[in-house]
Design an enzyme around this catalytic site. Structure first.
Site, PDB file in Angstrom:
ATOM      1  N   ASP A  50      -9.661  -5.810 -11.006  1.00 13.77           N
ATOM      2  CA  ASP A  50      -8.908  -5.307  -9.883  1.00 13.77           C
ATOM      3  C   ASP A  50      -9.220  -3.712  -9.369  1.00 13.77           C
ATOM      4  OD1 ASP A  50      -6.913  -5.200  -7.881  1.00 13.77           O
ATOM      5  OD2 ASP A  50      -5.371  -6.170  -8.965  1.00 13.77           O
TER       6      ASP A  50
HETATM    7  C1  BGC Z   1      -4.434  -5.778  -5.911  1.00 16.93           C
HETATM    8  C2  BGC Z   1      -5.556  -7.199  -5.536  1.00 16.93           C
HETATM    9  C3  BGC Z   1      -6.264  -6.895  -4.256  1.00 16.93           C
HETATM   10  C4  BGC Z   1      -7.155  -5.613  -4.379  1.00 16.93           C
HETATM   11  C5  BGC Z   1      -8.039  -5.469  -3.361  1.00 16.93           C
HETATM   12  C6  BGC Z   1      -5.411  -4.433  -5.549  1.00 16.93           C
HETATM   13  O1  BGC Z   1      -4.388  -3.338  -5.672  1.00 16.93           O
HETATM   14  O2  BGC Z   1      -3.678  -5.986  -7.043  1.00 16.93           O
HETATM   15  O3  BGC Z   1      -4.636  -8.298  -5.652  1.00 16.93           O
HETATM   16  O4  BGC Z   1      -7.031  -8.187  -4.347  1.00 16.93           O
HETATM   17  O5  BGC Z   1      -6.039  -4.711  -4.430  1.00 16.93           O
HETATM   18  O6  BGC Z   1      -7.534  -5.119  -2.353  1.00 16.93           O
END
Ligand code: BGC
Length: 742
Positions: free
Chosen positions: A272
């Site tokens: 993530d």
């Molecule tokens: C979130 C993810 C997301 C990623 C990309 C993160 O803060 O937890 O679910 O896909 O950002 O934007």
């Protein structure tokens, strides 16, 4: 954690030899720097980022970009990658297309209320069509985190509390995004997330620790991931959170042992956002180099947004902290996805395709999805449906009645509020010379405490035959990092309801929210309640056609609606405990005699001030029809390994409206080697019946429906007695038993 001997059915790797040989050829040509470049994903937002990415792509040292949706910029990156980099490797272009691109479907939790894999699949298909037309080829969805605590803002993105429902709907999203073949120009790669257990964040505080015991992990949290991977999900994202002390990003048990060794996942794993470097913040690494070592060795192929891979992986190889074979395996996973997507054949898009957005076909699916997500919780004196032909006056009120942006919900980076149709706009279309529809917002937005419109709102309600009060939360109150400790209606909404109630005009409450709110303090004031979640672009028309009875509501709760926060986490598939509560055993706080003896209160598992029941149970939802269940029959009383039992029930619509009911099958394993839930959903079907019509609905039960991760750490069914229920919610009472033979 102990080693798993078997996690569900083990799958075999199913690799395409042609793609594998192309990967090998490329790996043989790549320098270490080029390989490491493939393992990085950069943020592509902003002028400077675009220029920096241009340079890196030209050097052949970037695998992927996220957060860019301009087709010209994307095409130019792909051109540089293919024409100007040494080996011409195209880019993965990622974006959070969570519940639609320009055309927004209901939030995933709302889609889950449809209990309809078909509409969920079609919604994801529209999202894939629209987003692929600008060059996006990878989305970070579906999110299949089991969510049992509505304080957690990300419950909005989830498919609810139940592993079976969540798995089936997650798999439908995977099919919708990916289509029959990933190389189809309208397909995008799905990314099942967040592996694993993120939804169990303590007290629903986002990013907080999770503590999930081994059996619970296998029997609840891992199941929807396995289902989506079996459906062919191309990639997987690790969770931000730690689980039992080990952050998911460094969790080799999850990312390698379960995912690769047991499930034979051949797709791409991604961290993530900045989660690799956050391993140091979690406190299990001293510096970025340690972070990279832990994440790469645990099984994270690609680092999102951070730079620890590009800064340290090559040093790690030199120091033998990571082998070149490991790097090659990680890079293979990236390249495999690029080949599967057909990017080596053509990574470009025609940027004139933008007319595709908000097409009639897309809006139709969005409206159908929104309509099917509506859950009718209450309909006193059959207040609904409203008549569109009778003479009268309807007051449309509340902060969410005319809120085209707010109704879209969280994660709508590209959502187009200008095509979003509000409840007020859609209801106005029903206005005739005889039927007058007037509006007063009451409150300007959901958190507002400014009561300046109250007097006019009250006056309008007094002069109307019915008030449609559109309440709830703005979109900013749910989603990532938007958790709430109190989940009542915010602002002065409760006060507004009480004041409208005092006018004596009947009230239809339409609730737009990113979570299951606590409604205890207003449930009696509202004569009818439609729970509409954040319903997306076509929420207005879907709600209007339902209020006026052109369609019956058919949604069912994908989460338990608690009475109050103190009950959380609350879910239907609890364990029995040694002291299960019953209506007889519960003594509530106001019934307790002064100086009552310590043991006089029932001594079972309940709260003195809340009892043991929710406000509305999982699976619940009324329709304009009247469904009766009868005559449950099992084809046999005993089941053996290779046989099946058919469970059949008669369903009749004795009401006066055509309606769709979701028939649900629950099973209880009466005695297990570990304690078993009091009920678990194992099947559901949507059935539409005209007034007076009846039909027989059947489910086939095999040992697969009975399997779980047992005390022997095996995925297996244990012989013994099972109870089944079929009905319209998890409170179903029609029941029978059968046994599984040894
Ligand atoms: C979130 C993810 C997301 C990623 C990309 C993160 O803060 O937890 O679910 O896909 O950002 O934007």
């Amino acid at each position: 954690m102990e080693t798993v001997k078997s996690v569900e059915t083990e799958t075999q790797l199913n690799l395409d030899p042609i793609i594998e040989s192309k990967i090998k050829t490329l790996l043989n040509q790549m320098t270490l720097a080029e390989k490491i470049g493939q393992l990085s994903q950069h943020n592509g937002e902003g002028f400077e980022a675009v220029a920096a990415i241009n340079r890196r792509v030209k050097q052949g040292q970037l695998g992927s970009v996220l957060n860019q949706a301009d087709p010209e910029i994307i095409n130019e990156w792909q051109r540089i990658a293919v024409e100007e980099s040494r080996l011409g490797i195209p880019l993965l272009i990622a974006r959070d297309v969570i519940h639609g691109f320009k055309t927004v479907m209901p939030i995933p939790l709302g889609q889950a209320a449809s209990w309809n894999p078909d509409i969920v699949e079609r919604g994801a298909q529209i999202a894939a069509h629209e987003s692929s037309s600008v060059g996006i080829n990878w989305t970070f969805a579906p999110m299949v985190d089991i969510s049992r605590d509505p304080r957690w803002g990300r419950i909005a993105e989830s498919l609810g509390e139940d592993p079976y429902l969540c798995g089936e709907l997650g798999a439908a999203m995977v099919r919708g995004f990916q289509g029959d073949n990933l190389s189809n120009p309208n397909s995008i790669a799905a990314c099942v997330k967040h592996f694993c257990g993120y939804g169990a964040s303590e007290a629903g505080r986002d990013y907080s620790s999770t503590n999930i015991p081994e059996y619970e992990l296998h029997n609840v949290y891992l199941r929807p991931f396995k289902r989506c991977i079996d459906e062919g999900a191309a990639s997987l994202m690790a969770s931000f959170s730690d689980i039992d002390g080990i952050p998911a990003t460094a969790n080799d048990y999850l990312l390698t042992e379960i995912l690769r060794e047991h499930w034979k996942f051949d797709g791409l794993t991604v961290s993530d956002w900045n989660a690799v470097q956050e391993l140091a913040v979690h406190g299990i690494a001293e510096n970025d180099k340690d972070c990279a070592t832990l994440a790469a060795n645990a099984g994270i192929d690609m680092e999102m947004s951070g730079t620890s891979y590009e800064d340290y992986l090559s040093g790690l190889v030199k120091e033998n902290l990571l082998s070149i074979n490991q790097i090659d395996a990680m890079v293979s996973n990236v390249l495999r996805l690029k080949f599967r997507l057909g990017l080596f054949d053509n990574p470009f898009v025609d940027d004139k395709n933008a007319q595709l957005f908000g097409s009639d076909a897309a809006l139709k699916v969005a409206q159908e999805a929104a309509q099917q997500s509506l859950v009718l919780l209450k309909n006193q004196n059959n207040l609904l449906p409203l008549s569109s032909t009778k003479k009268g006056k309807i007051a449309v009120m509340g902060p969410l009645a005319d809120a085209p942006y707010e109704q879209l919900g969280t994660w709508i980076f590209d959502g187009d509020a200008s095509i979003s149709q509000s409840i007020l706009t859609a209801m106005k279309l029903f206005q005739t010379d005889n039927l007058k529809i007037d509006f007063n917002c009451g409150l300007e937005y959901s958190r507002s405490k400014d009561t300046k419109h109250f007097n006019d709102a009250i006056k309008l309600a007094k002069n109307s035959d019915v008030a449609v009060l559109c309440l709830g939360e703005e979109s900013i109150l749910s989603g990532e990092a938007h958790s709430r400790a109190c989940i009542d209606l915010p602002g002065a909404q409760i006060d507004l309801i009480k004041q409208i109630k005092a006018t004596g005009t009947p009230i239809v409450g339409v609730i737009l929210a990113g979570r299951s709110l606590t409604l205890t303090n207003i449930v009696d004031d509202l004569d009818a309640i439609i729970y509409a979640w954040h319903p997306g672009t076509m929420g207005g028309p879907a709600i209007a056609e339902t209020l006026f009875g052109q369609k019956s509501p058919s949604g069912k709760l994908p989460v338990t609606l608690p009475k109050m926060v103190g009950q959380l986490p609350l879910y239907y598939s609890q364990k029995n405990t040694g002291r299960p509560p019953t209506d007889e055993s519960v003594v509530l706080i106001d019934e307790i005699q002064q100086f009552a003896e310590q043991t006089s209160l029932g001594m079972t598992a309940f709260h003195l001030d809340a009892g043991y029941k929710p406000l509305f149970p999982f699976g619940f939802g009324l329709t304009y029809g009247e469904f009766d269940y009868s005559n449950l029959q099992l084809s046999a009383a005993q089941l053996s390994e290779n046989s099946s039992i058919t469970a059949k029930v008669t369903l009749a619509n004795s009401g006066s409206h055509t309606a769709t009911e979701t028939v649900q099958l629950y099973i209880r394993d009466k005695v297990g080697t570990i304690t078993r839930p009091i009920k678990e959903l194992v099947g559901f079907q949507r059935v539409t019946l005209a007034p007076g019509e009846k039909t027989s609905v059947s489910f086939e039960i095999t040992t697969n429906n009975l399997k779980f991760y047992t005390r022997r750490r095996q995925w297996e069914a244990e012989p013994g007695e099972f109870q089944i229920w079929i009905g319209g919610s998890s409170d179903a009472t029609l029941s029978d038993t059968f046994s599984l033979l040894a």
